[in-house]
Design a protein around this motif. Structure first.
Motif, PDB file in Angstrom:
ATOM      1  N   ALA A 147       0.274 -26.645  50.692  1.00 26.64           N
ATOM      2  CA  ALA A 147       1.653 -26.680  50.484  1.00 26.64           C
ATOM      3  C   ALA A 147       2.014 -25.844  52.419  1.00 26.64           C
ATOM      4  O   ALA A 147       1.640 -24.710  52.433  1.00 26.64           O
ATOM      5  N   ASN A 148       3.098 -27.347  52.868  1.00 28.15           N
ATOM      6  CA  ASN A 148       3.592 -26.757  54.037  1.00 28.15           C
ATOM      7  C   ASN A 148       4.722 -25.632  54.106  1.00 28.15           C
ATOM      8  O   ASN A 148       5.788 -25.782  52.940  1.00 28.15           O
ATOM      9  N   ARG A 149       4.468 -24.534  54.569  1.00 31.31           N
ATOM     10  CA  ARG A 149       5.744 -23.508  54.380  1.00 31.31           C
ATOM     11  C   ARG A 149       6.609 -23.021  55.744  1.00 31.31           C
ATOM     12  O   ARG A 149       6.932 -22.378  56.116  1.00 31.31           O
ATOM     13  N   GLY A 150       6.599 -24.341  56.335  1.00 30.42           N
ATOM     14  CA  GLY A 150       6.619 -23.923  57.416  1.00 30.42           C
ATOM     15  C   GLY A 150       6.578 -23.988  58.946  1.00 30.42           C
ATOM     16  O   GLY A 150       5.249 -22.962  59.076  1.00 30.42           O
ATOM     17  N   PRO A 151       6.901 -23.991  60.241  1.00 31.26           N
ATOM     18  CA  PRO A 151       6.681 -23.477  61.215  1.00 31.26           C
ATOM     19  C   PRO A 151       5.904 -22.105  61.222  1.00 31.26           C
ATOM     20  O   PRO A 151       6.951 -20.954  60.238  1.00 31.26           O
ATOM     21  N   THR A 152       5.008 -22.071  62.092  1.00 34.78           N
ATOM     22  CA  THR A 152       4.146 -20.321  62.496  1.00 34.78           C
ATOM     23  C   THR A 152       3.897 -20.777  63.864  1.00 34.78           C
ATOM     24  O   THR A 152       4.183 -21.297  64.592  1.00 34.78           O
TER      25      THR A 152
END
Length: 179
Positions: A147-152
């Protein structure tokens, strides 16, 4: 240097060997293939990149595998666990040469590499750092159950690239195992 060798129905995942370099250099020079992997590299830079990945097996105890097509013995790409200094997590990443794209090899090898990361390395979590416009890798991450956990943020010199961390825990992986 010896290390783990993983077998799938169509592939062998093993440590990089000097004979892999010619195919690796062609892979690294391909602008389309490398669009989301730091950009095309001249041969000398590809050699350093190849050597870093091979050397990580000695310094970290893991790195990306050379992926070999069992039927032909051809070098397909590099897939596996990756966590250089400053990396945002324990990653299983992938890159497949253009001549082998679209055959399901990235999925097949990534499943074996994620199993290795959880079962042999004892990792509790896996990420994939993916540019938001890299639709093929996003689809693969979704197919793997991530799942996409957001920007890193990646460490320098890659800190200028916008990437999201896609990931899952070992428990989540074991519940569906990359279907």
């Amino acid at each position: 240097m010896s290390g783990p060798i993983l077998f799938t129905d169509r592939l062998i995942l093993r440590l990089p060997e000097p004979a892999d370099f010619e195919a690796y250099a062609a892979f690294a020079a391909d602008g389309e293939t490398m669009a989301h992997l730091g950009g095309a590299m001249p041969r000398a830079v590809a050699w350093r990149d190849f050597s870093v990945r091979a050397g990580a097996w000695m310094t970290r105890g893991f790195s990306m595998f050379s992926v070999i097509e069992r039927e032909s013995g051809a070098w397909v790409g590099r897939i596996g666990p990756w966590q250089p200094e400053g990396w945002p997590g324990t990653e299983v990443g992938w890159g497949v040469a253009s001549g082998f794209a679209g055959r399901g090899y990235a999925h097949e090898a990534a499943v074996a590499a994620i199993d290795f990361a959880f079962d042999s390395l004892g990792w509790s979590d896996v990420i994939h750092t993916i540019a938001p416009d890299n639709i093929r890798s996003i689809r693969l991450a979704e197919r793997l159950g991530s799942a996409n956990r957001g920007p890193t943020r990646l460490p320098a010199p890659l800190d200028g690239y916008r990437v999201d961390a896609w990931g899952q825990s070992a428990a989540e992986w074991r519940a569906h195992r990359g279907r």
